[in-house]
Design a protein around this motif. Structure first.
Motif, PDB file in Angstrom:
ATOM      1  N   LEU A 111       0.829  -1.200   0.000  1.00  0.00           N
ATOM      2  CA  LEU A 111       0.000   0.000   0.000  1.00  0.00           C
ATOM      3  C   LEU A 111       0.864   1.251   0.000  1.00  0.00           C
ATOM      4  O   LEU A 111       0.430   2.304  -0.445  1.00  0.00           O
ATOM      5  CB  LEU A 111      -0.928  -0.008   1.215  1.00  0.00           C
ATOM      6  CG  LEU A 111      -1.987  -1.111   1.149  1.00  0.00           C
ATOM      7  CD1 LEU A 111      -2.791  -1.154   2.432  1.00  0.00           C
ATOM      8  CD2 LEU A 111      -2.911  -0.893  -0.037  1.00  0.00           C
TER       9      LEU A 111
ATOM     10  N   GLY B 267      -0.362   4.677   0.539  1.00  0.00           N
ATOM     11  CA  GLY B 267      -1.799   4.512   0.769  1.00  0.00           C
ATOM     12  C   GLY B 267      -2.082   3.789   2.068  1.00  0.00           C
ATOM     13  O   GLY B 267      -3.228   3.472   2.384  1.00  0.00           O
ATOM     14  N   ALA B 268      -1.016   3.504   2.808  1.00  0.00           N
ATOM     15  CA  ALA B 268      -1.180   2.711   4.007  1.00  0.00           C
ATOM     16  C   ALA B 268      -1.687   3.546   5.167  1.00  0.00           C
ATOM     17  O   ALA B 268      -0.926   4.096   5.939  1.00  0.00           O
ATOM     18  CB  ALA B 268       0.159   2.064   4.359  1.00  0.00           C
TER      19      ALA B 268
ATOM     20  N   GLU C  66      -6.290   1.999   8.650  1.00  0.00           N
ATOM     21  CA  GLU C  66      -7.463   1.195   8.346  1.00  0.00           C
ATOM     22  C   GLU C  66      -7.256   0.267   7.153  1.00  0.00           C
ATOM     23  O   GLU C  66      -7.581  -0.904   7.210  1.00  0.00           O
ATOM     24  CB  GLU C  66      -8.653   2.119   8.090  1.00  0.00           C
ATOM     25  CG  GLU C  66      -9.947   1.358   8.236  1.00  0.00           C
ATOM     26  CD  GLU C  66     -11.121   2.304   8.156  1.00  0.00           C
ATOM     27  OE1 GLU C  66     -12.217   1.830   7.847  1.00  0.00           O
ATOM     28  OE2 GLU C  66     -10.927   3.516   8.386  1.00  0.00           O
ATOM     29  N   THR C  67      -6.696   0.838   6.077  1.00  0.00           N
ATOM     30  CA  THR C  67      -6.489  -0.024   4.911  1.00  0.00           C
ATOM     31  C   THR C  67      -5.488  -1.127   5.239  1.00  0.00           C
ATOM     32  O   THR C  67      -5.643  -2.262   4.813  1.00  0.00           O
ATOM     33  CB  THR C  67      -5.977   0.786   3.710  1.00  0.00           C
ATOM     34  OG1 THR C  67      -4.836   1.539   4.108  1.00  0.00           O
ATOM     35  CG2 THR C  67      -7.031   1.722   3.191  1.00  0.00           C
ATOM     36  N   VAL C  68      -4.482  -0.783   6.041  1.00  0.00           N
ATOM     37  CA  VAL C  68      -3.499  -1.801   6.407  1.00  0.00           C
ATOM     38  C   VAL C  68      -4.167  -2.906   7.215  1.00  0.00           C
ATOM     39  O   VAL C  68      -3.918  -4.092   7.000  1.00  0.00           O
ATOM     40  CB  VAL C  68      -2.331  -1.165   7.197  1.00  0.00           C
ATOM     41  CG1 VAL C  68      -1.483  -2.253   7.844  1.00  0.00           C
ATOM     42  CG2 VAL C  68      -1.468  -0.323   6.280  1.00  0.00           C
TER      43      VAL C  68
ATOM     44  N   VAL D 284      -7.303  -3.881   7.111  1.00  0.00           N
ATOM     45  CA  VAL D 284      -8.116  -4.726   6.221  1.00  0.00           C
ATOM     46  C   VAL D 284      -7.229  -5.647   5.397  1.00  0.00           C
ATOM     47  O   VAL D 284      -7.487  -6.841   5.270  1.00  0.00           O
ATOM     48  CB  VAL D 284      -8.978  -3.832   5.294  1.00  0.00           C
ATOM     49  CG1 VAL D 284      -9.690  -4.700   4.270  1.00  0.00           C
ATOM     50  CG2 VAL D 284      -9.935  -3.018   6.105  1.00  0.00           C
ATOM     51  N   PHE D 285      -6.162  -5.074   4.880  1.00  0.00           N
ATOM     52  CA  PHE D 285      -5.275  -5.836   4.019  1.00  0.00           C
ATOM     53  C   PHE D 285      -4.657  -6.999   4.808  1.00  0.00           C
ATOM     54  O   PHE D 285      -4.604  -8.130   4.347  1.00  0.00           O
ATOM     55  CB  PHE D 285      -4.181  -4.910   3.475  1.00  0.00           C
ATOM     56  CG  PHE D 285      -3.556  -5.398   2.190  1.00  0.00           C
ATOM     57  CD1 PHE D 285      -3.907  -6.613   1.626  1.00  0.00           C
ATOM     58  CD2 PHE D 285      -2.621  -4.618   1.528  1.00  0.00           C
ATOM     59  CE1 PHE D 285      -3.340  -7.045   0.446  1.00  0.00           C
ATOM     60  CE2 PHE D 285      -2.052  -5.052   0.347  1.00  0.00           C
ATOM     61  CZ  PHE D 285      -2.410  -6.260  -0.197  1.00  0.00           C
TER      62      PHE D 285
ATOM     63  N   GLU E 111      -7.028  -9.690   5.329  1.00  0.00           N
ATOM     64  CA  GLU E 111      -7.217 -10.404   4.077  1.00  0.00           C
ATOM     65  C   GLU E 111      -6.053 -11.380   3.831  1.00  0.00           C
ATOM     66  O   GLU E 111      -6.231 -12.477   3.329  1.00  0.00           O
ATOM     67  CB  GLU E 111      -7.234  -9.353   2.963  1.00  0.00           C
ATOM     68  CG  GLU E 111      -7.981  -9.739   1.705  1.00  0.00           C
ATOM     69  CD  GLU E 111      -7.934  -8.555   0.750  1.00  0.00           C
ATOM     70  OE1 GLU E 111      -7.197  -8.635  -0.240  1.00  0.00           O
ATOM     71  OE2 GLU E 111      -8.623  -7.543   1.017  1.00  0.00           O
TER      72      GLU E 111
ATOM     73  N   ALA F 207      -7.223  -1.946  -6.578  1.00  0.00           N
ATOM     74  CA  ALA F 207      -6.951  -1.429  -5.245  1.00  0.00           C
ATOM     75  C   ALA F 207      -5.476  -1.511  -4.897  1.00  0.00           C
ATOM     76  O   ALA F 207      -5.059  -0.998  -3.866  1.00  0.00           O
ATOM     77  CB  ALA F 207      -7.763  -2.208  -4.208  1.00  0.00           C
TER      78      ALA F 207
ATOM     79  N   GLU G 180     -15.061  -1.648   3.845  1.00  0.00           N
ATOM     80  CA  GLU G 180     -13.953  -2.497   4.280  1.00  0.00           C
ATOM     81  C   GLU G 180     -13.079  -2.808   3.081  1.00  0.00           C
ATOM     82  O   GLU G 180     -13.314  -3.765   2.343  1.00  0.00           O
ATOM     83  CB  GLU G 180     -14.499  -3.809   4.858  1.00  0.00           C
ATOM     84  CG  GLU G 180     -14.955  -3.717   6.282  1.00  0.00           C
ATOM     85  CD  GLU G 180     -13.784  -3.628   7.258  1.00  0.00           C
ATOM     86  OE1 GLU G 180     -13.181  -4.679   7.543  1.00  0.00           O
ATOM     87  OE2 GLU G 180     -13.477  -2.504   7.715  1.00  0.00           O
ATOM     88  N   THR G 181     -12.058  -2.035   2.888  1.00  0.00           N
ATOM     89  CA  THR G 181     -11.218  -2.267   1.719  1.00  0.00           C
ATOM     90  C   THR G 181      -9.796  -1.854   2.025  1.00  0.00           C
ATOM     91  O   THR G 181      -9.550  -1.022   2.870  1.00  0.00           O
ATOM     92  CB  THR G 181     -11.731  -1.470   0.501  1.00  0.00           C
ATOM     93  OG1 THR G 181     -10.842  -1.696  -0.588  1.00  0.00           O
ATOM     94  CG2 THR G 181     -11.769   0.025   0.781  1.00  0.00           C
ATOM     95  N   LYS G 182      -8.876  -2.480   1.293  1.00  0.00           N
ATOM     96  CA  LYS G 182      -7.483  -2.080   1.452  1.00  0.00           C
ATOM     97  C   LYS G 182      -7.127  -0.972   0.476  1.00  0.00           C
ATOM     98  O   LYS G 182      -5.986  -0.527   0.441  1.00  0.00           O
ATOM     99  CB  LYS G 182      -6.593  -3.299   1.212  1.00  0.00           C
ATOM    100  CG  LYS G 182      -6.676  -3.805  -0.221  1.00  0.00           C
ATOM    101  CD  LYS G 182      -5.975  -5.127  -0.390  1.00  0.00           C
ATOM    102  CE  LYS G 182      -6.162  -5.650  -1.810  1.00  0.00           C
ATOM    103  NZ  LYS G 182      -6.121  -7.071  -1.931  1.00  0.00           N
ATOM    104  N   SER G 183      -8.090  -0.556  -0.347  1.00  0.00           N
ATOM    105  CA  SER G 183      -7.756   0.377  -1.413  1.00  0.00           C
ATOM    106  C   SER G 183      -7.297   1.724  -0.867  1.00  0.00           C
ATOM    107  O   SER G 183      -7.929   2.312  -0.005  1.00  0.00           O
ATOM    108  CB  SER G 183      -8.965   0.600  -2.307  1.00  0.00           C
ATOM    109  OG  SER G 183      -8.674   1.618  -3.234  1.00  0.00           O
ATOM    110  N   PRO G 184      -6.206   2.226  -1.378  1.00  0.00           N
ATOM    111  CA  PRO G 184      -5.743   3.554  -0.968  1.00  0.00           C
ATOM    112  C   PRO G 184      -6.726   4.647  -1.388  1.00  0.00           C
ATOM    113  O   PRO G 184      -6.642   5.761  -0.873  1.00  0.00           O
ATOM    114  CB  PRO G 184      -4.416   3.717  -1.713  1.00  0.00           C
ATOM    115  CG  PRO G 184      -4.014   2.347  -2.109  1.00  0.00           C
ATOM    116  CD  PRO G 184      -5.277   1.585  -2.304  1.00  0.00           C
TER     117      PRO G 184
END
Lengths: 607, 277, 318, 529
Positions: C42, C45-46, C49-51, C53-54, C57, D72, D147-151
């Motif tokens: 990311l 973009g990290a 929150e995104t981290v 979720v990632f 996953e 993403a 709920e997503t990892k997308s930047p």
């Protein structure tokens, strides 16, 4: 072409090989130095000439020069080498190459080293005739098998399919002699072909050579340092020293009346000069080996139930052929190899099994001298350090005191003080062995284990070392456990003798008892195999029943029965193979391991 | 001393050439500040100026004097390489001799550990370690030392094994000598020749390895001049036939060739082969 | 024969143990690396929150030892798992790369080994001659240059100036074998230059080393031709050390070619490994390391077997 | 088409420099008519009429084996190109910097730009045969929301609801007015992909783009075949488009020199002039808002002292950095992030000079300056060299800078915003407000100087709301001055995009928002012969 020449060349009177004024130089640290200084030699067809001398005499170099060959680091500088009318010095490499193997062949000292380990024996036999396009591969192999058969090699049809390491030393040496005959050459060079062998094995090889050379009327040059051996083979002898000819004459003349002092020395060195055992009041036991059984790793027992008593101030010799477990015994005593069963007492106290469990003082009192002085001395240490280390290590000597003691030791071993700064590479073999002795003495030991200390040395040098050891014993009262395969040597130094066979004691007792009837059959075989300094000895010996039964067999370690049964001329069928021979002790403390009673042995010994 | 001169003068031409080169490099490295016309990091002119009397080998991408950088590069690169090689030999050599002298399970454990390290690609290992700890000098040194020590271990162990079976080592052990003495006095003096030769080769490999690391951006910290980075910094010029990158690369190659010549000669001497023909 | 099988079995077991140790080291190492895959991918973009979720996953929320055990379980059943970053099957991801790497390594080996052996044998035969010295000097020089530099210089001469070969070695499945060979000739040549010296010198040295042995002298005294002496009497006995060095170099051709891959844009395993390390893609790093280590172990095993086979003492014990 | 400027959350546009580094923000967008500069170094790549056919082969400086087709996860130039070649977005930036419709046919903002109605182009087909409809757009957006990892998640957080109005219209409701919403909605992550049951398959590689995915080997190669049904009739001239990931600059140059590829991005600046001299090769460059910085953490000693910051700002020869790091392919900066091509660039603000007296003065005031500067070429190409030059410049003023070369690997997670002073790379933002609120507003998540300035923050809000151009100009001028004098950042230079092609590659006016004609060269360029 060559084959044709062979048939119609030269008359009887014309020598096959002629060397005139041969000079050869060798490269040393100080540049080129002459190692063969103008030698003349003549050899007729069917004639055998013996080249004899100690190491450094140039005898092998001359032998090789007969093939027009000089080793790396050697060069032929002068003289003629004429083989059957061909001047080998001016001949091209290609011409010489065509002669080698076909018309002149070579038998090396150690067959184990001279056979290529990567090829089967028969292939190596066949290589020469095939490479020189004399025979086809199958014909060559057939010839090999035929030769093996005629030489009484075991399993002659298949032995050629074996690899060199799968065949015993004696057999290998005989197969090398066979290989030299693959193209039926006119001349064979034998370069110390039996030096590395046991006496019993030596006989079988000598027999083979005799069959090949004499029966097939081949000319030969026989290079050796052992007069007794060459006396069996050669018509003429050339005695060499430092590249110079000392004496040349017929074999009989040389043996009977040598003209030069050096030749006389050579003869003397082989003579038996038995030590008279002095009486020691209240002899004390220094070392007692009690029922020791030992072996390597997970392997079989190399030593089985060996018990030996060593009295203080005496020399106990352990004799036997290679593989009899002599050196293993030394390793057990020194602690390098812990025994599986049994124990060792030293000065009445038990000696720990393992080296690193022994105390410094225990280590100090047992010292060892080994067979090869070349690898027993650290090539990077000077004499001062080699002898000095035990002095500082055990006795804490330093500086002047140490220096003085080193000088004393050098004096004791009869070397000049100037040797103190030498490196081992600057010493001769005998000098190295003396340094080893000095190193052992430096520790002020009570027991010195001598493991084949003279077998790598020339006879004169060996004699001197034995004298030195004896002198030291007389002066210092040191005790020796003396391991040797050479009965002459043993006779010269031992008080007590232990005869080992296949890891077991065959016979032990005072030297006089062991070397006189009644003999244990094995001792008798050993004694009869030692070459004697007279012509015709070989033929005589070969006809004895001991030789017939005992030679050409390997030592095999067996779990049951008498290991010697197979080679024993008086073995009792079924009994000896099946059950262990009982130990019989005479009133004089002499021990035999044999099914036969002393009386029977005495009777058989007269036979 | 006299002996040494005699030995040296008997060296073949290639070895003499090698020794002269190595000696020159050492002099340059030691006296770099005196020899170099400018400072190591002094920015003097424009980027990539041509060769001139002012800048004998031109300037680099930042306008620093190429010759001065090259001279300081000798100091840094050689110093670092030497440090690493010496440490690797201390570590690998001592462990190798211990393994050979003791044998048994000590040997087994050490050998297996070395096996594991050798099975990991060295560049990846370096990448991993240097990514974790950063490319500071101590880590750079430690990483390459460990990697090279495994190779040294193997050769030291193998050669020491041959010596350890000699009778004189047995004699020392029978005497009750301690491990340290056996290694120092009995084994080491007898394996110095192959070890010295290996040292020369290792030195070259370390040298090239540092260059490779510099190529991947993991080498010596700037603005310290080192030849590997100097090659990399100007490597794009090669495509245009520019000689700039050839100079530091040539400096690397010349030294490696020189060391190899000397090593060759030493190996030849120690092998005791009498090649007269 | 049984002897060999036993040794092979022993060595393979030891190899497995080595692999296991390596997998531990690698896992430990990559875990120690700052950041994880989620952050690495990311990048900027990290956000937390995104981290989060990632990571969820990717299963990065599980403790490392559990992930390691999962991986180990997968490996035991022959499943290398999927790449964390793009969910591709690692076997598939590696498959093409590995075959490329093996292709290049094999090609280079095909040039380098016969070349090294021939040169080494000739150098031994004509030792200390001008030929010997020249070969020695040339090969030493060739290993003295940094690898990338050799590559650049080859490209300059053969691709840019002469135009004989392409400047990069990108290959794709569309290419015929001939085209592939043509396109990979320069990198193969680079690798050849890098490793031929080592093998050639070992060949020369081991043969010369044997020339002093009694059986070589014996062969000479049997009137065997010099070439045959080298080939038939010296070489078989010198083979063990030579094969050892060849194995080491072969391993290098597979394992150590990252730089050549970068310079020639060759899609091999090395680049994959470097990328995966930088992205913390643990399963891919693991898989690559395992492959590299296996190659090393197997090649060493191969060398050992050759030493046994060429040594009748080991092959046919008494 | 309405154009209003409304502040929004930062836009992330992926990685560009080398395979390990990042670019933040979008590049030059010609808001209100500002155009991206175009410079041509050699020859002219303009060719009269576009011509169809051929396979365009490009060597791209990025690409990693860890790349994925999932929108993403797009993070580098290679994937940006893949993205634009197989997929489309609602709008695109044209060569004038304007936002123009792509899959949208038109759009309209109502309710103070809080409600956006987007009309979709009709009859556009995906490569799997499906026809584009409103559901696809909604599903494509949803991939980056919740709920997503997308930047792009943070970017789209302003969207409170999406609903379709018939098959070809989507209505977006925003939490606040944003006249720039179409820039956001056309962010490159938000590729429009076919949906099934309200979801897209992110890695299927299906899109409406100029090329259809034929082969994709992450970190190695991409091959696309021309989309015969492409809805733009005057685009996508090549039959095939192939991309190779060539990270090593020398290899990239070699590839072009031996015509293994037709075009390369990120020409090695050191040798750009040599490459331009080669027969048959054109080197071109575009200029934008991309700038290189040395951000200091103003919350950490000694950088919390503005005297230290000023001392360092005066101790740098910017011209030499442009000359030796950019090799002239850029312009000097004035310690604020607003590019000369930005609308409200403070041209009258005095250029900060290399001034040793002032540097010494401020250094003395700060009680001496001895600092560490972390750099890696991951920050920007030549960052380490730039740091070394800086070190030398500052040394003259008695300021001691120790250059720490950090590993490229993990630079952004370990060094950037962690170490007190480092090197950094910003792609820049099309508007002053966007740029400032992303990286300079107190508390902003990418405020890499950790700078807090009350007056600045106050002006930022004022400027966002202000509609009078002159007032805004003075507001932004003042903000630029504040950043320059008191901010924590050293902005030595703005860098150009430099790329090279073989002669037969032709194109029209170049867009400057990204490298290589806005990362759309494959659909905009053609072979002249």
């Amino acid at each position: 072409m060559l084959v044709d020449m062979k048939d119609n060349s030269g008359s009887e009177s014309e020598p096959l090989l002629q060397m005139k004024g041969l000079r050869i130089e060798g490269l040393s640290e100080n540049g080129w130095q002459e190692i063969v200084c103008g030698i003349d030699l003549q050899l007729k067809r069917g004639e055998i000439i013996g080249l004899i001398g100690e190491s450094g005499a140039g005898k092998s170099t001359i032998g090789l020069a007969a093939m027009g060959y000089a080793r790396d680091g050697c060069r032929i500088t002068e003289g003629d080498i004429i083989f059957d009318g061909i001047e080998l010095r001016t001949a091209s490499e290609e011409e010489k190459r065509k002669l080698r193997g076909t018309r002149i062949s070579y038998v090396a000292q150690s067959a184990a080293a001279a056979f290529n380990p990567a090829h089967r024996l028969l292939e190596q036999f066949a290589e020469v005739p095939v490479a020189h396009k004399i025979l086809s591969l199958s014909k060559a192999k057939e010839k090999g098998r035929a030769l093996y058969r005629s030489l009484d090699l075991p399993d002659p049809e298949n032995i050629g399919e074996r690899w060199p390491h799968q065949v015993s030393g004696g057999q290998l040496q005989r197969m090398m002699v066979a290989m030299a005959m693959s193209c039926e050459p006119d001349l064979i060079i034998f370069d110390e072909p039996t030096t590395a062998l046991d006496v019993t094995t030596q006989i079988e090889v000598l027999k083979t050579i005799k069959e090949i050379v004499i029966d097939r009327n081949v000319a030969a040059i026989y290079v050796t340092h052992d007069l007794a051996v060459v006396a069996q083979m050669a018509d003429h002898l050339m005695v060499l020293r430092h590249g110079n000819l000392i004496e040349v004459n017929s074999t009989g003349q040389i043996l009977k009346s040598p003209k030069q002092e050096y030749t006389q020395n050579l003869l003397d060195a082989r003579s038996r000069n038995e030590k008279i055992t002095a009486q020691i009041p209240n002899p004390k036991t220094l070392l007692s080996i009690e029922s020791v059984t030992a072996g390597y790793g997970k392997g079989p027992d190399i030593l089985q139930d060996v018990s030996i008593l060593v009295e203080k101030g005496r020399t106990v010799a352990v004799v036997g052929e290679s593989g009899s477990g002599k050196s293993t015994l030394a390793r057990v005593v020194t602690g390098l190899l812990p025994a599986r069963f049994g124990g060792i007492h030293f000065r009445g106290e038990p000696l720990p099994d393992k080296l690193n469990h022994r105390e410094k003082q225990q280590l100090q009192k047992v010292q060892m001298i080994s067979q090869l002085p070349d690898i027993a001395l650290n090539p990077r240490q000077r004499v001062r350090d080699i002898i000095g280390r035990p002095l500082s290590f055990y006795l804490g000597l330093k500086g002047k005191e140490k220096e003085q003691r080193i000088n004393e030791l050098l004096q004791q071993i009869e070397l000049p003080q100037s040797f103190i700064d030498r490196l081992p590479s600057e010493l001769s073999g005998g000098e190295k062995q003396r340094i080893c002795i000095a190193r052992a003495l430096a520790a002020e030991p009570e027991l010195i284990i001598c493991d084949e200390v003279t077998s790598a040395l020339d006879s004169i040098v060996a004699k001197a070392i034995l004298n030195l050891l004896q002198r030291l014993q007389n002066e210092l009262g040191v005790t020796y456990l003396f391991i040797s395969h050479d009965l002459d040597t043993v006779a010269n130094i031992a008080d007590q003798v232990v005869v080992l066979y296949a890891g077991r004691v065959a016979e032990q007792g005072s030297k006089s008892a062991v070397f006189q009837p009644p003999f244990h059959p094995y001792t008798r075989l050993l004694l009869s195999s030692v070459p004697e300094m007279r012509q015709g000895w070989l033929e005589e010996t070969l006809s004895t029943r001991e030789a017939k039964a005992g030679i050409a067999r390997e030592v095999k370690i067996t779990e049951q029965g008498c290991p010697f049964a197979e080679r024993c001329p008086i073995a009792i069928e079924d009994v000896c193979v099946a059950s262990r021979p009982p130990l019989q002790t005479t009133t004089s403390g002499h021990v035999y391991a044999c099914q036969h009673s002393i009386e029977v042995l005495l009777r058989e010994s007269q036979y | 001393m006299n002996n040494m001169f005699k030995t040296l003068s008997s060296a073949p031409l290639s070895a003499k050439f090698g020794m002269i080169v190595i000696f020159t490099y050492l002099v340059v490295a030691v006296f770099a500040p005196l020899i170099a016309p400018y400072g190591e990091r002094e920015i003097l002119g424009r980027a990539y100026e041509l060769w001139s009397s002012e800048y004998p080998l031109g300037t680099d991408n930042l306008g620093r004097d190429m010759l001065s950088r090259l001279i300081y590069g000798a100091r840094n690169t050689l110093g670092l390489t030497l440090t690493i090689t010496v440490l690797a030999f201390l570590l690998g050599g001592i462990l190798g001799m211990i393994a050979a002298a003791l044998g048994g399970w000590v040997d087994q454990i050490l050998s297996r550990i070395v096996d594991v390290f050798m099975a990991i690609p060295s560049l990846i290992f370096a990448l991993l370690i240097l990514s974790i700890f950063g490319t500071s000098m101590p880590y750079l040194i430690a990483t390459i030392v460990v990697l090279d020590a495994t190779r040294v271990f193997r050769i030291a162990r193998a050669t020491a094994m041959n010596v350890a079976v000699m009778d004189y080592v047995e004699v020392a052990r029978l005497r009750g000598e301690k491990l340290g003495w056996v290694i120092r006095k009995e084994i080491l003096p007898n394996i110095t020749a192959p070890l010295l030769a290996e040292f020369g080769l290792r030195f070259c490999f370390v040298f090239l390895f540092i260059s490779a690391l510099s190529f991947l951006g993991l080498g010596i910290q700037p603005p310290t001049a080192d030849w590997g980075s100097m090659v990399r910094d100007s490597s794009t010029l090669i495509s245009y036939g520019d000689v700039t990158p050839l100079i530091p690369a040539g400096a690397i190659a010349l030294l490696t060739v020189a060391v190899n010549f000397v090593v060759d000669w030493m190996l030849h001497r120690s092998s005791g082969l009498k090649d007269v023909s | 024969m049984q002897h060999i099988l036993k040794i092979i079995a022993q060595r393979l077991a030891l190899g497995l143990l080595t692999l296991f140790a390596i997998s531990l080291i690698i896992t430990f190492g990559v875990e120690l690396l700052p950041g994880d895959l989620a952050q690495a991918i990311l990048g900027q973009g990290a956000t937390p929150e995104t981290v989060r979720v990632f990571r969820l996953e990717l299963g990065l929320d599980k403790p490392p030892y559990l992930r390691y055990l999962d991986w180990l379980g997968g490996m035991a059943t022959g499943d290398m798992g999927v790449s964390l970053s793009n969910k591709r099957q690692i076997s598939e991801l590696i498959g093409m790369r590995l075959s490329n790497t093996l292709f290049l390594g094999g090609f280079a080996a095909l040039i380098a080994i016969p070349l090294a052996l021939t040169l080494g044998i000739l150098a031994a035969l004509y030792r200390n001659s001008l030929f010997d010295r020249t070969i020695n000097t040339v090969t030493i020089t060739s290993i003295s240059f940094p690898e990338f530099f050799i590559a650049y210089v080859l490209i300059l001469f053969f691709a840019i100036n002469l135009g004989w070969f392409p400047g990069i070695s990108n290959i794709s499945s569309e290419l015929s074998l001939g085209d592939r060979l043509y396109r990979t000739l320069l990198p193969a040549a680079t690798l050849t230059l890098v490793c031929v010296a080592h093998m050639m010198r070992m060949t020369r040295a081991s043969i010369i080393n044997l020339l002093a042995s009694p059986y070589i002298e014996m062969a000479r005294l049997k009137g065997i031709k010099p070439m045959r002496i080298i080939m038939r009497h010296a070489l078989p006995n010198a083979l063990a050390p030579i094969v050892n060095v060849i194995a080491l170099n072969l391993a290098y051709l597979v394992v150590g070619v990252v730089i050549v891959e970068v310079v020639f844009v060759y899609p091999g395993l090395g680049q994959l490994l470097v990328d995966s390390v930088s992205k913390r893609d643990v399963p891919v790093v693991q898989a690559c390391s395992m492959i590299f280590a296996s190659v090393y172990i197997l090649l060493n095993l191969f060398a050992d077997i050759v030493s046994i086979i060429t040594n009748p003492r080991l092959l046919y014990p008494r | 088409m309405k154009k209003t400027q409304i502040n929004n959350k930062p836009l992330i546009l992926g990685r560009q420099v080398s395979r390990r580094d990042f670019i933040r923000g979008s590049a030059a967008l010609g808001i209100a008519g500002t155009t991206a500069g175009l410079l041509t170094m050699s020859g002219s790549a303009f060719a009269a009429t576009p011509h169809r056919g051929g396979r365009l082969r490009a060597g791209i400086a990025h690409g990693s084996t860890t790349d994925s087709l999932d929108p993403a996860t797009y993070e580098n130039g290679f994937m940006s190109n893949v993205n634009y070649s197989i997929q489309n977005h609602l709008g695109e930036v044209d060569s004038t910097g304007a936002m123009v419709p792509e899959l949208a046919e038109s759009w309209e903002a109502t309710n103070g730009a809080q409600t956006w109605v987007v009309n979709l182009r009709q009859g556009v087909e995906f490569s799997n045969g499906k026809t584009l409809d409103a559901d696809d757009v909604i599903a494509s957006f949803q991939h980056h929301m919740g709920e997503t990892k997308s930047p792009a998640k943070s970017l789209l957080e302003q969207v409170t609801s999406m609903r379709k109005d018939g098959n070809n219209r989507v209505i977006f409701e925003l939490s606040g007015g944003n006249a720039d919403f179409m820039f956001v909605a056309s962010d490159y992550h938000v590729a429009i992909k076919p949906s099934k049951d309200g979801k897209i398959d992110p890695t299927d590689g299906v899109g409406t783009g100029p090329y259809t995915l034929s082969e994709f080997e992450p970190g190695v190669r991409f091959l696309g075949k021309r989309n015969a049904n492409y809805f733009k009739s005057d685009r996508a001239w090549f039959d095939e488009f192939e991309m190779l990931s060539i990270v090593d600059p020398t290899a990239r140059t070699n590839a072009l020199a031996t015509v293994e590829v037709d075009t390369i991005d990120r020409v090695d600046l050191k040798t750009a002039h040599l490459l331009a001299r080669k027969q048959g090769i054109n080197v071109e460059e575009t200029t934008g808002t991309k700038h290189y910085t040395f951000p200091m953490r103003t919350d950490t000693a000694p950088f919390d002292d503005n005297n230290v910051r000023l001392a360092l700002k005066y101790a740098l020869k910017r011209e030499e950095l442009v000359e030796k790091v950019l090799y002239g392919h850029g312009t000097i900066g004035n310690d604020h992030p607003i590019a000369p091509i930005n609308q409200f660039h403070a041209a009258t603000l005095p250029q900060r000079q290399y001034d040793l007296d002032k540097a010494r003065f401020y250094a003395k005031k700060a009680g001496g300056v001895k600092v560490q500067l972390s750099a890696a070429d991951a920050a920007f190409p030549g960052a380490v060299d730039a740091a070394v030059l800086y070190q030398e410049h500052a040394a003259a003023a008695g300021i001691e800078i120790e250059v720490i070369r950090e590993p490229n690997d993990g630079y952004w997670s370990n060094v950037w915003m962690n170490k007190p002073w480092g090197a950094c790379y910003w792609g820049g933002r099309p508007t002053e407000d966007w740029m400032f609120s992303t990286a300079y507003m107190g508390g902003a998540s990418w405020n890499d100087t950790f700078w807090q300035h009350d007056r600045f923050d106050e002006l930022l809000l004022l400027g966002r709301a202000e509609t009078n151009q002159d007032t805004r100009r003075s507001i932004y001028y003042e903000m630029q001055q504040i950043v320059s004098d008191e901010g924590g950042v050293v902005v030595p230079m703005f860098a150009n995009y430099v790329f090279a092609s073989v002669e037969k590659v032709s194109h029209g006016a170049l867009a400057g928002n990204w490298d290589m004609d806005g990362n759309k060269f494959f659909e905009r360029w053609w072979f002249a012969f």
